[in-house]
Design an enzyme around this catalytic site. Sequence first.
Site, short mmCIF file in Angstrom:
data_model
loop_
_atom_site.label_atom_id
_atom_site.label_comp_id
_atom_site.label_asym_id
_atom_site.label_seq_id
_atom_site.Cartn_x
_atom_site.Cartn_y
_atom_site.Cartn_z
N GLY A 1 28.68 -55.81 -6.80
CA GLY A 1 28.55 -56.31 -8.05
C GLY A 1 27.39 -56.04 -9.30
O GLY A 1 27.13 -56.26 -10.14
N GLY B 1 30.99 -51.31 -5.53
CA GLY B 1 32.20 -50.50 -5.79
C GLY B 1 32.01 -49.84 -7.12
O GLY B 1 31.64 -48.61 -7.15
N ARG B 2 32.05 -50.58 -8.03
CA ARG B 2 31.75 -50.33 -9.66
C ARG B 2 30.50 -49.39 -9.99
O ARG B 2 30.76 -48.07 -10.19
CB ARG B 2 31.62 -51.54 -10.55
CG ARG B 2 31.72 -51.15 -11.90
CD ARG B 2 31.02 -52.25 -12.84
NE ARG B 2 31.78 -53.43 -12.60
CZ ARG B 2 33.06 -53.73 -12.95
NH1 ARG B 2 33.61 -53.27 -13.85
NH2 ARG B 2 33.48 -55.06 -12.57
N ARG C 1 41.64 -52.91 -18.31
CA ARG C 1 40.39 -53.75 -18.54
C ARG C 1 40.41 -54.41 -19.88
O ARG C 1 39.48 -55.21 -20.07
CB ARG C 1 39.23 -52.94 -18.04
CG ARG C 1 39.49 -52.59 -16.66
CD ARG C 1 38.01 -51.93 -15.88
NE ARG C 1 37.26 -53.15 -16.05
CZ ARG C 1 36.17 -53.07 -16.76
NH1 ARG C 1 35.91 -52.10 -17.75
NH2 ARG C 1 35.10 -53.98 -16.61
N TYR D 1 40.12 -58.15 -19.63
CA TYR D 1 38.76 -58.89 -19.67
C TYR D 1 37.92 -58.48 -21.14
O TYR D 1 36.95 -58.62 -21.48
CB TYR D 1 37.65 -58.33 -18.69
CG TYR D 1 38.45 -58.17 -17.39
CD1 TYR D 1 38.59 -59.23 -16.64
CD2 TYR D 1 38.48 -56.73 -16.87
CE1 TYR D 1 39.04 -58.92 -15.42
CE2 TYR D 1 38.91 -56.66 -15.47
CZ TYR D 1 38.87 -57.78 -15.11
OH TYR D 1 39.45 -57.52 -13.50
N CYS E 1 54.53 -51.27 -24.88
CA CYS E 1 54.88 -52.11 -25.85
C CYS E 1 54.52 -53.48 -25.78
O CYS E 1 54.98 -54.46 -25.50
CB CYS E 1 56.38 -52.30 -25.72
SG CYS E 1 57.32 -50.57 -25.79
N GLU E 2 53.10 -53.50 -26.29
CA GLU E 2 52.24 -54.86 -26.28
C GLU E 2 51.19 -54.66 -27.21
O GLU E 2 50.72 -53.61 -27.16
CB GLU E 2 51.48 -54.89 -24.83
CG GLU E 2 52.27 -55.10 -23.53
CD GLU E 2 52.69 -56.52 -23.48
OE1 GLU E 2 52.34 -57.56 -24.15
OE2 GLU E 2 53.84 -56.81 -22.80
N TYR F 1 38.03 -49.45 -11.28
CA TYR F 1 39.10 -50.37 -11.64
C TYR F 1 39.92 -50.08 -12.78
O TYR F 1 40.37 -50.74 -13.65
CB TYR F 1 38.13 -51.64 -12.08
CG TYR F 1 37.42 -52.24 -11.09
CD1 TYR F 1 38.08 -52.67 -10.04
CD2 TYR F 1 36.08 -52.46 -11.10
CE1 TYR F 1 37.30 -53.44 -8.80
CE2 TYR F 1 35.26 -52.89 -9.83
CZ TYR F 1 36.10 -53.40 -8.95
OH TYR F 1 35.25 -53.69 -8.05
C1 LIG Z 1 34.90 -56.76 -5.84
C2 LIG Z 1 33.98 -56.88 -4.44
C3 LIG Z 1 33.08 -55.83 -4.43
C4 LIG Z 1 32.64 -55.15 -5.16
O1 LIG Z 1 32.14 -55.38 -6.52
P1 LIG Z 1 31.53 -54.52 -7.73
O2 LIG Z 1 31.39 -55.31 -8.73
O3 LIG Z 1 32.72 -53.22 -7.80
O4 LIG Z 1 30.45 -53.78 -7.06
C5 LIG Z 1 32.10 -56.17 -3.33
N1 LIG Z 1 32.56 -57.20 -2.29
C6 LIG Z 1 33.47 -58.16 -2.47
C7 LIG Z 1 33.64 -58.83 -1.42
C8 LIG Z 1 34.22 -58.05 -3.54
O5 LIG Z 1 35.31 -58.82 -3.86
#
Ligand SMILES: *Cc1c(COP(=O)(O)O)cnc(C)c1O
Length: 432
Positions: free
Chosen positions: A249, A293-294, A331, A335, A362-363, A391
């Site tokens: 996150g 992740g991100r 995205r 969001y 078409c949106e 993402y």
């Molecule tokens: C989505 C998610 C992540 C990764 O989140 P990022 O914001 O991309 O870093 C890690 N763990 C869990 C359980 C998630 O659902």
Amino acid sequence: MFVSENLNTNEKGHLTIGGIDTTELAAEYGTPLYVMDEQLIRKHCRRFKDGIDKFYGGKGLVCFASKAFSCKEMCKVVASEGLGLDAVSAGELYTAYKADFPMEKIGFHGNNKTNEELELAVDLGVGHIIVDNISELERLEKIAAEKGKRPHIMFRIKPGIDAHTHSFVKTGQIDSKFGFALETGEAFDAVKHALSCKNVELVGLHCHIGSQIFDIDPFEEAARVMLNFIADIKEKLGYAVPGLNLGGGFGIKYLNSDNPQPFEVFMERVSAAVKKCCEDLNLDQPYIYIEPGRSIVAPAGITLYTVGARKEIPNIRTYVSIDGGMCDNPRYILYSSEYEAVVANKANEERSEKVTIAGKCCESGDLIGENMPLQHAESGDIIAVCATGAYNYSMSSNYNRIQKPAVVFVNDGTSRVVVKRETLDDIIRNDV
Ligand SMILES: *Cc1c(COP(=O)(O)O)cnc(C)c1O
């Protein structure tokens, strides 16, 4: 000058990524095109890993959250950097398996795993399964017993931290589809149940408090809540839970006004919070997991598009239309996410206009963004949208039966396709 450190301009005034002219990539591979800088992905993997080594004595594992960007080549890069992986579906598990990813370094997530997915995870021998609810625990016990296996599990806990606001607040009763609640005793009962169960082994507790979070305080607070729970379990059930997974996150820079903390600061502060809390509670320091992740992939990626129509609506707005849109980047429509865009072949010119970049679906809501500062863009120009490495490809769709773009990795002056562009025959491949 640009939001991501791997972007620059060359002597022609063209945008470069990892030292390669983006207009040449567009010419060679076509548009729309996802381009990812492998060197930057690797650098991010190392910075997280080094953070655990430096601030937590190496007692932890960084697991890349593959939902942010998954393909076989990405799994290979992550494996070669010594990271683990977080997978959330049979498809993500299978991708990792086919890329020869070490299965023992995979955590398998999901709030509603099917029996087929649980069986696959047990058969493949994933490192641990993060169990979300009691029904899943019961189904997994049965599957494990039938197969004569004893999978390692963690429980997903709702620590009651709301990280979406700037000053985090503890919520009394959290409304979330993910995980076990602490305050109702649900989580405690699940732990008790698991400890009495001979077909699974509880190896840790997990929490994930949200995404694109800039503040470090909520992560520290989540660690403290989880460690207090571990202390409670030790006292009442006599079991020392060995692992603590703090999720992902961590926020990234999409716009120049975004100001995320360096990963190192995050690792230092969270490690210190865990150590201090363990000392206060007289606990052994747990093995920790983090799941970025991100933050690993988003800044490493851009998407290249070719401009088609330009529509100036006097006193209202100017639409610059591109050959992609919500199919390759949903995205904005999901969001209202904001991005920085650059006309790649005019990257040194001033961003003199504010335009709406529109997709070809078409949106009406199919936009990359509104009021985006941009160089004067005309038909045939190449637009780069920055920080799209997370993402975007993973959330892409075939809406309007549009083919998904290719993904190209650049590395030290070279480029290669890691996901092929879909063909028209791919579009009809499952039609009968
Ligand atoms: C989505 C998610 C992540 C990764 O989140 P990022 O914001 O991309 O870093 C890690 N763990 C869990 C359980 C998630 O659902």
